[in-house]
Write an enzyme that holds these catalytic residues in place. Structure first.
Site, PDB file in Angstrom:
ATOM      1  N   ASN A  68      -7.055   5.202   9.373  1.00  0.00           N
ATOM      2  CA  ASN A  68      -6.621   3.958  10.003  1.00  0.00           C
ATOM      3  C   ASN A  68      -6.633   4.024  11.526  1.00  0.00           C
ATOM      4  O   ASN A  68      -6.704   2.988  12.185  1.00  0.00           O
ATOM      5  CB  ASN A  68      -5.224   3.577   9.506  1.00  0.00           C
ATOM      6  CG  ASN A  68      -4.259   4.727   9.528  1.00  0.00           C
ATOM      7  OD1 ASN A  68      -4.508   5.782   8.914  1.00  0.00           O
ATOM      8  ND2 ASN A  68      -3.160   4.567  10.226  1.00  0.00           N
ATOM      9  N   GLY A  91       0.833  -1.195   0.000  1.00  0.00           N
ATOM     10  CA  GLY A  91       0.000   0.000   0.000  1.00  0.00           C
ATOM     11  C   GLY A  91       0.870   1.248   0.000  1.00  0.00           C
ATOM     12  O   GLY A  91       0.567   2.241  -0.667  1.00  0.00           O
ATOM     13  N   CYS A 138       2.588   2.261  13.177  1.00  0.00           N
ATOM     14  CA  CYS A 138       3.811   2.889  12.659  1.00  0.00           C
ATOM     15  C   CYS A 138       4.373   3.893  13.650  1.00  0.00           C
ATOM     16  O   CYS A 138       5.563   4.169  13.649  1.00  0.00           O
ATOM     17  CB  CYS A 138       3.529   3.596  11.343  1.00  0.00           C
ATOM     18  SG  CYS A 138       2.604   2.585  10.208  1.00  0.00           S
TER      19      CYS A 138
HETATM   20  C1  LIG Z   1      -1.482  -0.021   6.330  1.00  0.00           C
HETATM   21  C2  LIG Z   1      -1.745   1.253   5.609  1.00  0.00           C
HETATM   22  C3  LIG Z   1      -0.926   1.701   4.564  1.00  0.00           C
HETATM   23  C4  LIG Z   1       0.325   0.974   4.186  1.00  0.00           C
HETATM   24  O1  LIG Z   1       0.084  -0.243   3.538  1.00  0.00           O
HETATM   25  P1  LIG Z   1       1.304  -1.316   3.526  1.00  0.00           P
HETATM   26  O2  LIG Z   1       0.826  -2.356   2.573  1.00  0.00           O
HETATM   27  O3  LIG Z   1       1.452  -1.804   4.914  1.00  0.00           O
HETATM   28  O4  LIG Z   1       2.500  -0.600   3.028  1.00  0.00           O
HETATM   29  C5  LIG Z   1      -1.251   2.864   3.925  1.00  0.00           C
HETATM   30  N1  LIG Z   1      -2.339   3.562   4.261  1.00  0.00           N
HETATM   31  C6  LIG Z   1      -3.163   3.178   5.237  1.00  0.00           C
HETATM   32  C7  LIG Z   1      -4.373   3.998   5.547  1.00  0.00           C
HETATM   33  C8  LIG Z   1      -2.896   2.017   5.958  1.00  0.00           C
HETATM   34  O5  LIG Z   1      -3.702   1.656   6.951  1.00  0.00           O
END
Ligand SMILES: *Cc1c(COP(=O)(O)O)cnc(C)c1O
Length: 395
Positions: A152, A72, A326
């Protein structure tokens, strides 16, 4: 053995058994390189085509608008840097919000060092973007609006359709980070005028290390990764075959299960919120009371520290999170909780429970049994709480 309850699905989810089953043959007998012309290669290519169809269908997109990425985070980086560098002669202004994931925020900060100008929109106490403020932030030089679909940490769902409409009217590209929204909210990229959308496998019971960027046909964007001709020459590198297959399956299952998921989890969520409010004093719900993800509970518990709560919950077998995964490990309170106006101390006492398809009613009851005595015990050790109880402090 203590019971184990996993309520950190916004950090990551387990791989669904049906997803794993679909993936396994692509490590062994169906291991071909999708670029090879022999039968092994063709078999692999077909599997990737199928996954692309599964994702396209889920978003209401065309298959040639779906690109697989390594995460992501990569999808967010690609969308923002790719649009910025491809449209530089048109303008250098980007609009985003203060509550984005770091994959968006840190990418924007990076671009600021390279001559781009970024407006970080404030949000209200619920974490909502004000679309009037968004409109007035638009300049002649604005080339991109990037606003996350759902947050998130606090679960707030943004007025994405309205933002898409504004962007379309003004001829500005609209990107949304839908990593948390997908599988929790119905999404249609055409109805919502979304030009670019990021997803991630591991938040939807797919594997870690695989993501998607949807790019509307005709959008002017640079590549992020250079090399071979994979992903129609847009994202080089031999495809992560088994993971692409797994992501496709996870997406298909998420869409099939969407109505049931929303109905069941929002019931459990509301039960957890009501139970916490009933049983614990001085608690505040963070995020929007209605426009929130069906799996998100975020509360601030006054006079206790989130980290201590997490450790005590962990000893009782309960996995939750304080702020975002994070940012844990750093002592700064979450940028999202500060952006909705929480004082530092309140932000420090915040807990996120994120539910998943594996969450049961018994799990929720167990948390409601365990949490109140933990809070009592921690508050008994808090000098601030005893001062407050003694009437010496105004809160
Ligand atoms: C987890 C997350 C990401 C990052 O995705 P990854 O696949 O872990 O790199 C980005 N944006 C939001 C809103 C997330 O919750």
């Amino acid at each position: 053995m203590t019971r184990r309850v996993y309520l950190d699905n916004a950090a990551t989810t387990p791989v669904h058994p049906k997803v794993l089953e679909e993936m396994l043959p692509y490590f062994t007998e169906r291991f071909g390189n999708p670029s090879s012309i022999h039968s092994f290669g063709r078999e692999a290519k077909q599997a990737i085509d199928k996954a692309r169809e599964q994702v396209a269908k889920a978003l209401g997109a065309r298959t040639d608008e779906i690109f697989f990425t390594g995460s992501g985070t990569e999808a967010d980086n690609w969308a923002i840097k790719g649009i910025a560098y491809a449209n530089r002669e048109k303008g250098n202004h980007i609009i985003t919000t203060r509550i984005e994931h770091h994959a968006v925020l840190h990418t924007c900060e990076y671009l600021e060092q390279d001559g781009f100008e970024v407006t970080y929109l404030d949000v209200d106490e619920y974490g909502m973007v004000d679309t009037d403020k968004l409109k007035s932030a638009i300049k002649d030089t604005t080339i991109l609006i990037t606003v996350m679909f759902a947050n998130n940490e606090i679960g707030t769902i943004q007025p994405v359709e309205e933002i898409g409409e504004i962007a379309k009217e003004r001829g500005i590209y609209f990107h949304t980070d839908a990593v948390q929204a997908f599988g929790n909210v119905p999404i249609d990229v055409n109805k919502m005028n979304i030009d670019l959308l990021s997803m991630s496998g591991h938040k939807i019971m797919g594997p870690k290390g695989i993501g998607v960027l949807y790019i509307r046909k005709g959008v002017k964007i640079h590549n992020l990764i250079h090399g071979g001709a994979q992903e129609r020459k847009r994202r080089a590198g031999t495809e992560n075959l088994a993971y692409v297959v797994g992501l496709g399956k996870a997406v298909e299952l998420a869409v099939e299960n969407l109505d049931n998921h929303i109905h069941r989890l929002s019931g459990l969520r509301d039960r957890l919120i009501a139970g916490i409010m009933e049983r614990i004093d001085f608690v505040k719900l963070n995020g929007h009371p209605e426009k929130r993800l069906p799996n998100n509970v975020n509360v601030s518990i006054e006079f206790v520290e989130g980290e201590s709560l997490l450790l005590s919950l962990d000893m009782a077998g309960i996995a939750a999170s304080s702020g975002s995964a994070c940012t844990s490990g750093s002592l700064d309170p979450s940028h999202v909780l500060l952006a909705i106006g929480l004082p530092h101390e309140t932000a420090h006492g915040s807990l996120r429970f994120s539910l998943g398809d594996g969450t049961t009613e018994e799990d929720i009851e167990y948390v409601l049994e365990q949490l109140p005595p933990i809070v009592d015990r921690l508050r008994a050790m808090s000098p601030l709480f005893s001062q407050y109880k003694g009437g010496k402090v105004n809160v």
